[in-house]
Write an enzyme that holds these catalytic residues in place. Sequence first.
Site, short mmCIF file in Angstrom:
data_model
loop_
_atom_site.label_atom_id
_atom_site.label_comp_id
_atom_site.label_asym_id
_atom_site.label_seq_id
_atom_site.Cartn_x
_atom_site.Cartn_y
_atom_site.Cartn_z
N SER A 32 0.83 -1.19 0.00
CA SER A 32 0.00 0.00 0.00
C SER A 32 0.88 1.26 0.00
O SER A 32 1.71 1.42 -0.88
CB SER A 32 -0.95 -0.03 1.20
OG SER A 32 -1.96 0.94 1.09
N ASP A 74 -6.03 -4.57 -1.78
CA ASP A 74 -4.93 -4.11 -0.91
C ASP A 74 -4.06 -5.28 -0.43
O ASP A 74 -4.57 -6.30 0.05
CB ASP A 74 -5.52 -3.39 0.30
CG ASP A 74 -4.49 -2.59 1.07
OD1 ASP A 74 -3.57 -3.20 1.63
OD2 ASP A 74 -4.62 -1.35 1.11
#
Length: 350
Positions: A55, A206
């Site tokens: 991320s 993610d």
Amino acid sequence: MPADPFAVPRGSDRQPVLVDFALQGGGAHGAFTWGVLDRLLQEPWLHIDAISGTSAGAMNAVVLAHGLREGGVAGARRALEQFWQRISRAAQFSPVQRGPFDILMGNWSLDNSLSYLATDLMARVLSPYDLYPTAANPLRDILLEQVDFGRLAQAPVRLFITATNVRTGQGRVFRNDAITADVLLASACLPQMFRAVEIDGEPYWDGGFAGNPTITPLVRESQSHDTILVQINPVERPDAPRSAREIANRVNEVSFNAVLLKELRMIAMLRQVADPGTSEGARWAQMRIHRIACSEMADFGSSSKMNAEWAFLVVLRDLGNRSAEAFLDAHGADVGQRSSYDVDGLLLGV
């Protein structure tokens, strides 16, 4: 002629130590990691071999590696600052902003922002596929402006970027020559906010769901024996949450720490049973873990991960700077010699 603010101090007589970085994700809180990296890059004896990131940690990793290739340490420090400046400028046009009360009280959270609360409520009943007619992500343009992805294969740092395959639930680790803007967008794709990012025909979310960050490739593929983990999400809090907001915040932290803690426990076990007489066993047995974290990060709720105001990013950067400085003072001498983070302690009670 004014001094270059990104110049590296000279004169260190310490022998170089090869290190890896493991960088957690956390939205705007990734500016804390920027501050840590900015400070550590100024140490001539620290040589980076590899970085694993997820991320925001993935974006910091790629921007740093690209900056190193283009302009050395000074180039890496400039690139990190430019990236976060771009993030802040783009956020000025976001409808999600701090409310008047939080601005007045000096709170960096968005907990009292009507636009944030409305967005959060909509995300609970409507998916990104309902809300947005296209899969456009404003981060794409920022990344393409900042990084020449075709040159990452020649970067002086090995990169390991994690994204989560939506169908299988398994993490996929992308290396230098496979990293694109889509890979970074996938690694940072929160499913409540963005459509899944398709890569090679597969949808990805993610990377924090599968590895935040993934450490195993650093052991198996890096030449370094020292991994410095930069941890954004608080592992412990002194009190149990009671309000709905506090509970949601703690669930977010626990979720994004769980996979990391599980992997660290696995590493602790492998270090204890590894046969140092084999090449694979030697890698696990010789691994040294260090951690940079800051208790003050617990003061910022999960909603502040969406606050990209420049003033807040600077607060986080400076906090990262100070945390890195404190780590160097307390454990700089341990790097290259011994672990300064007790991963074996994570096995207690397991």
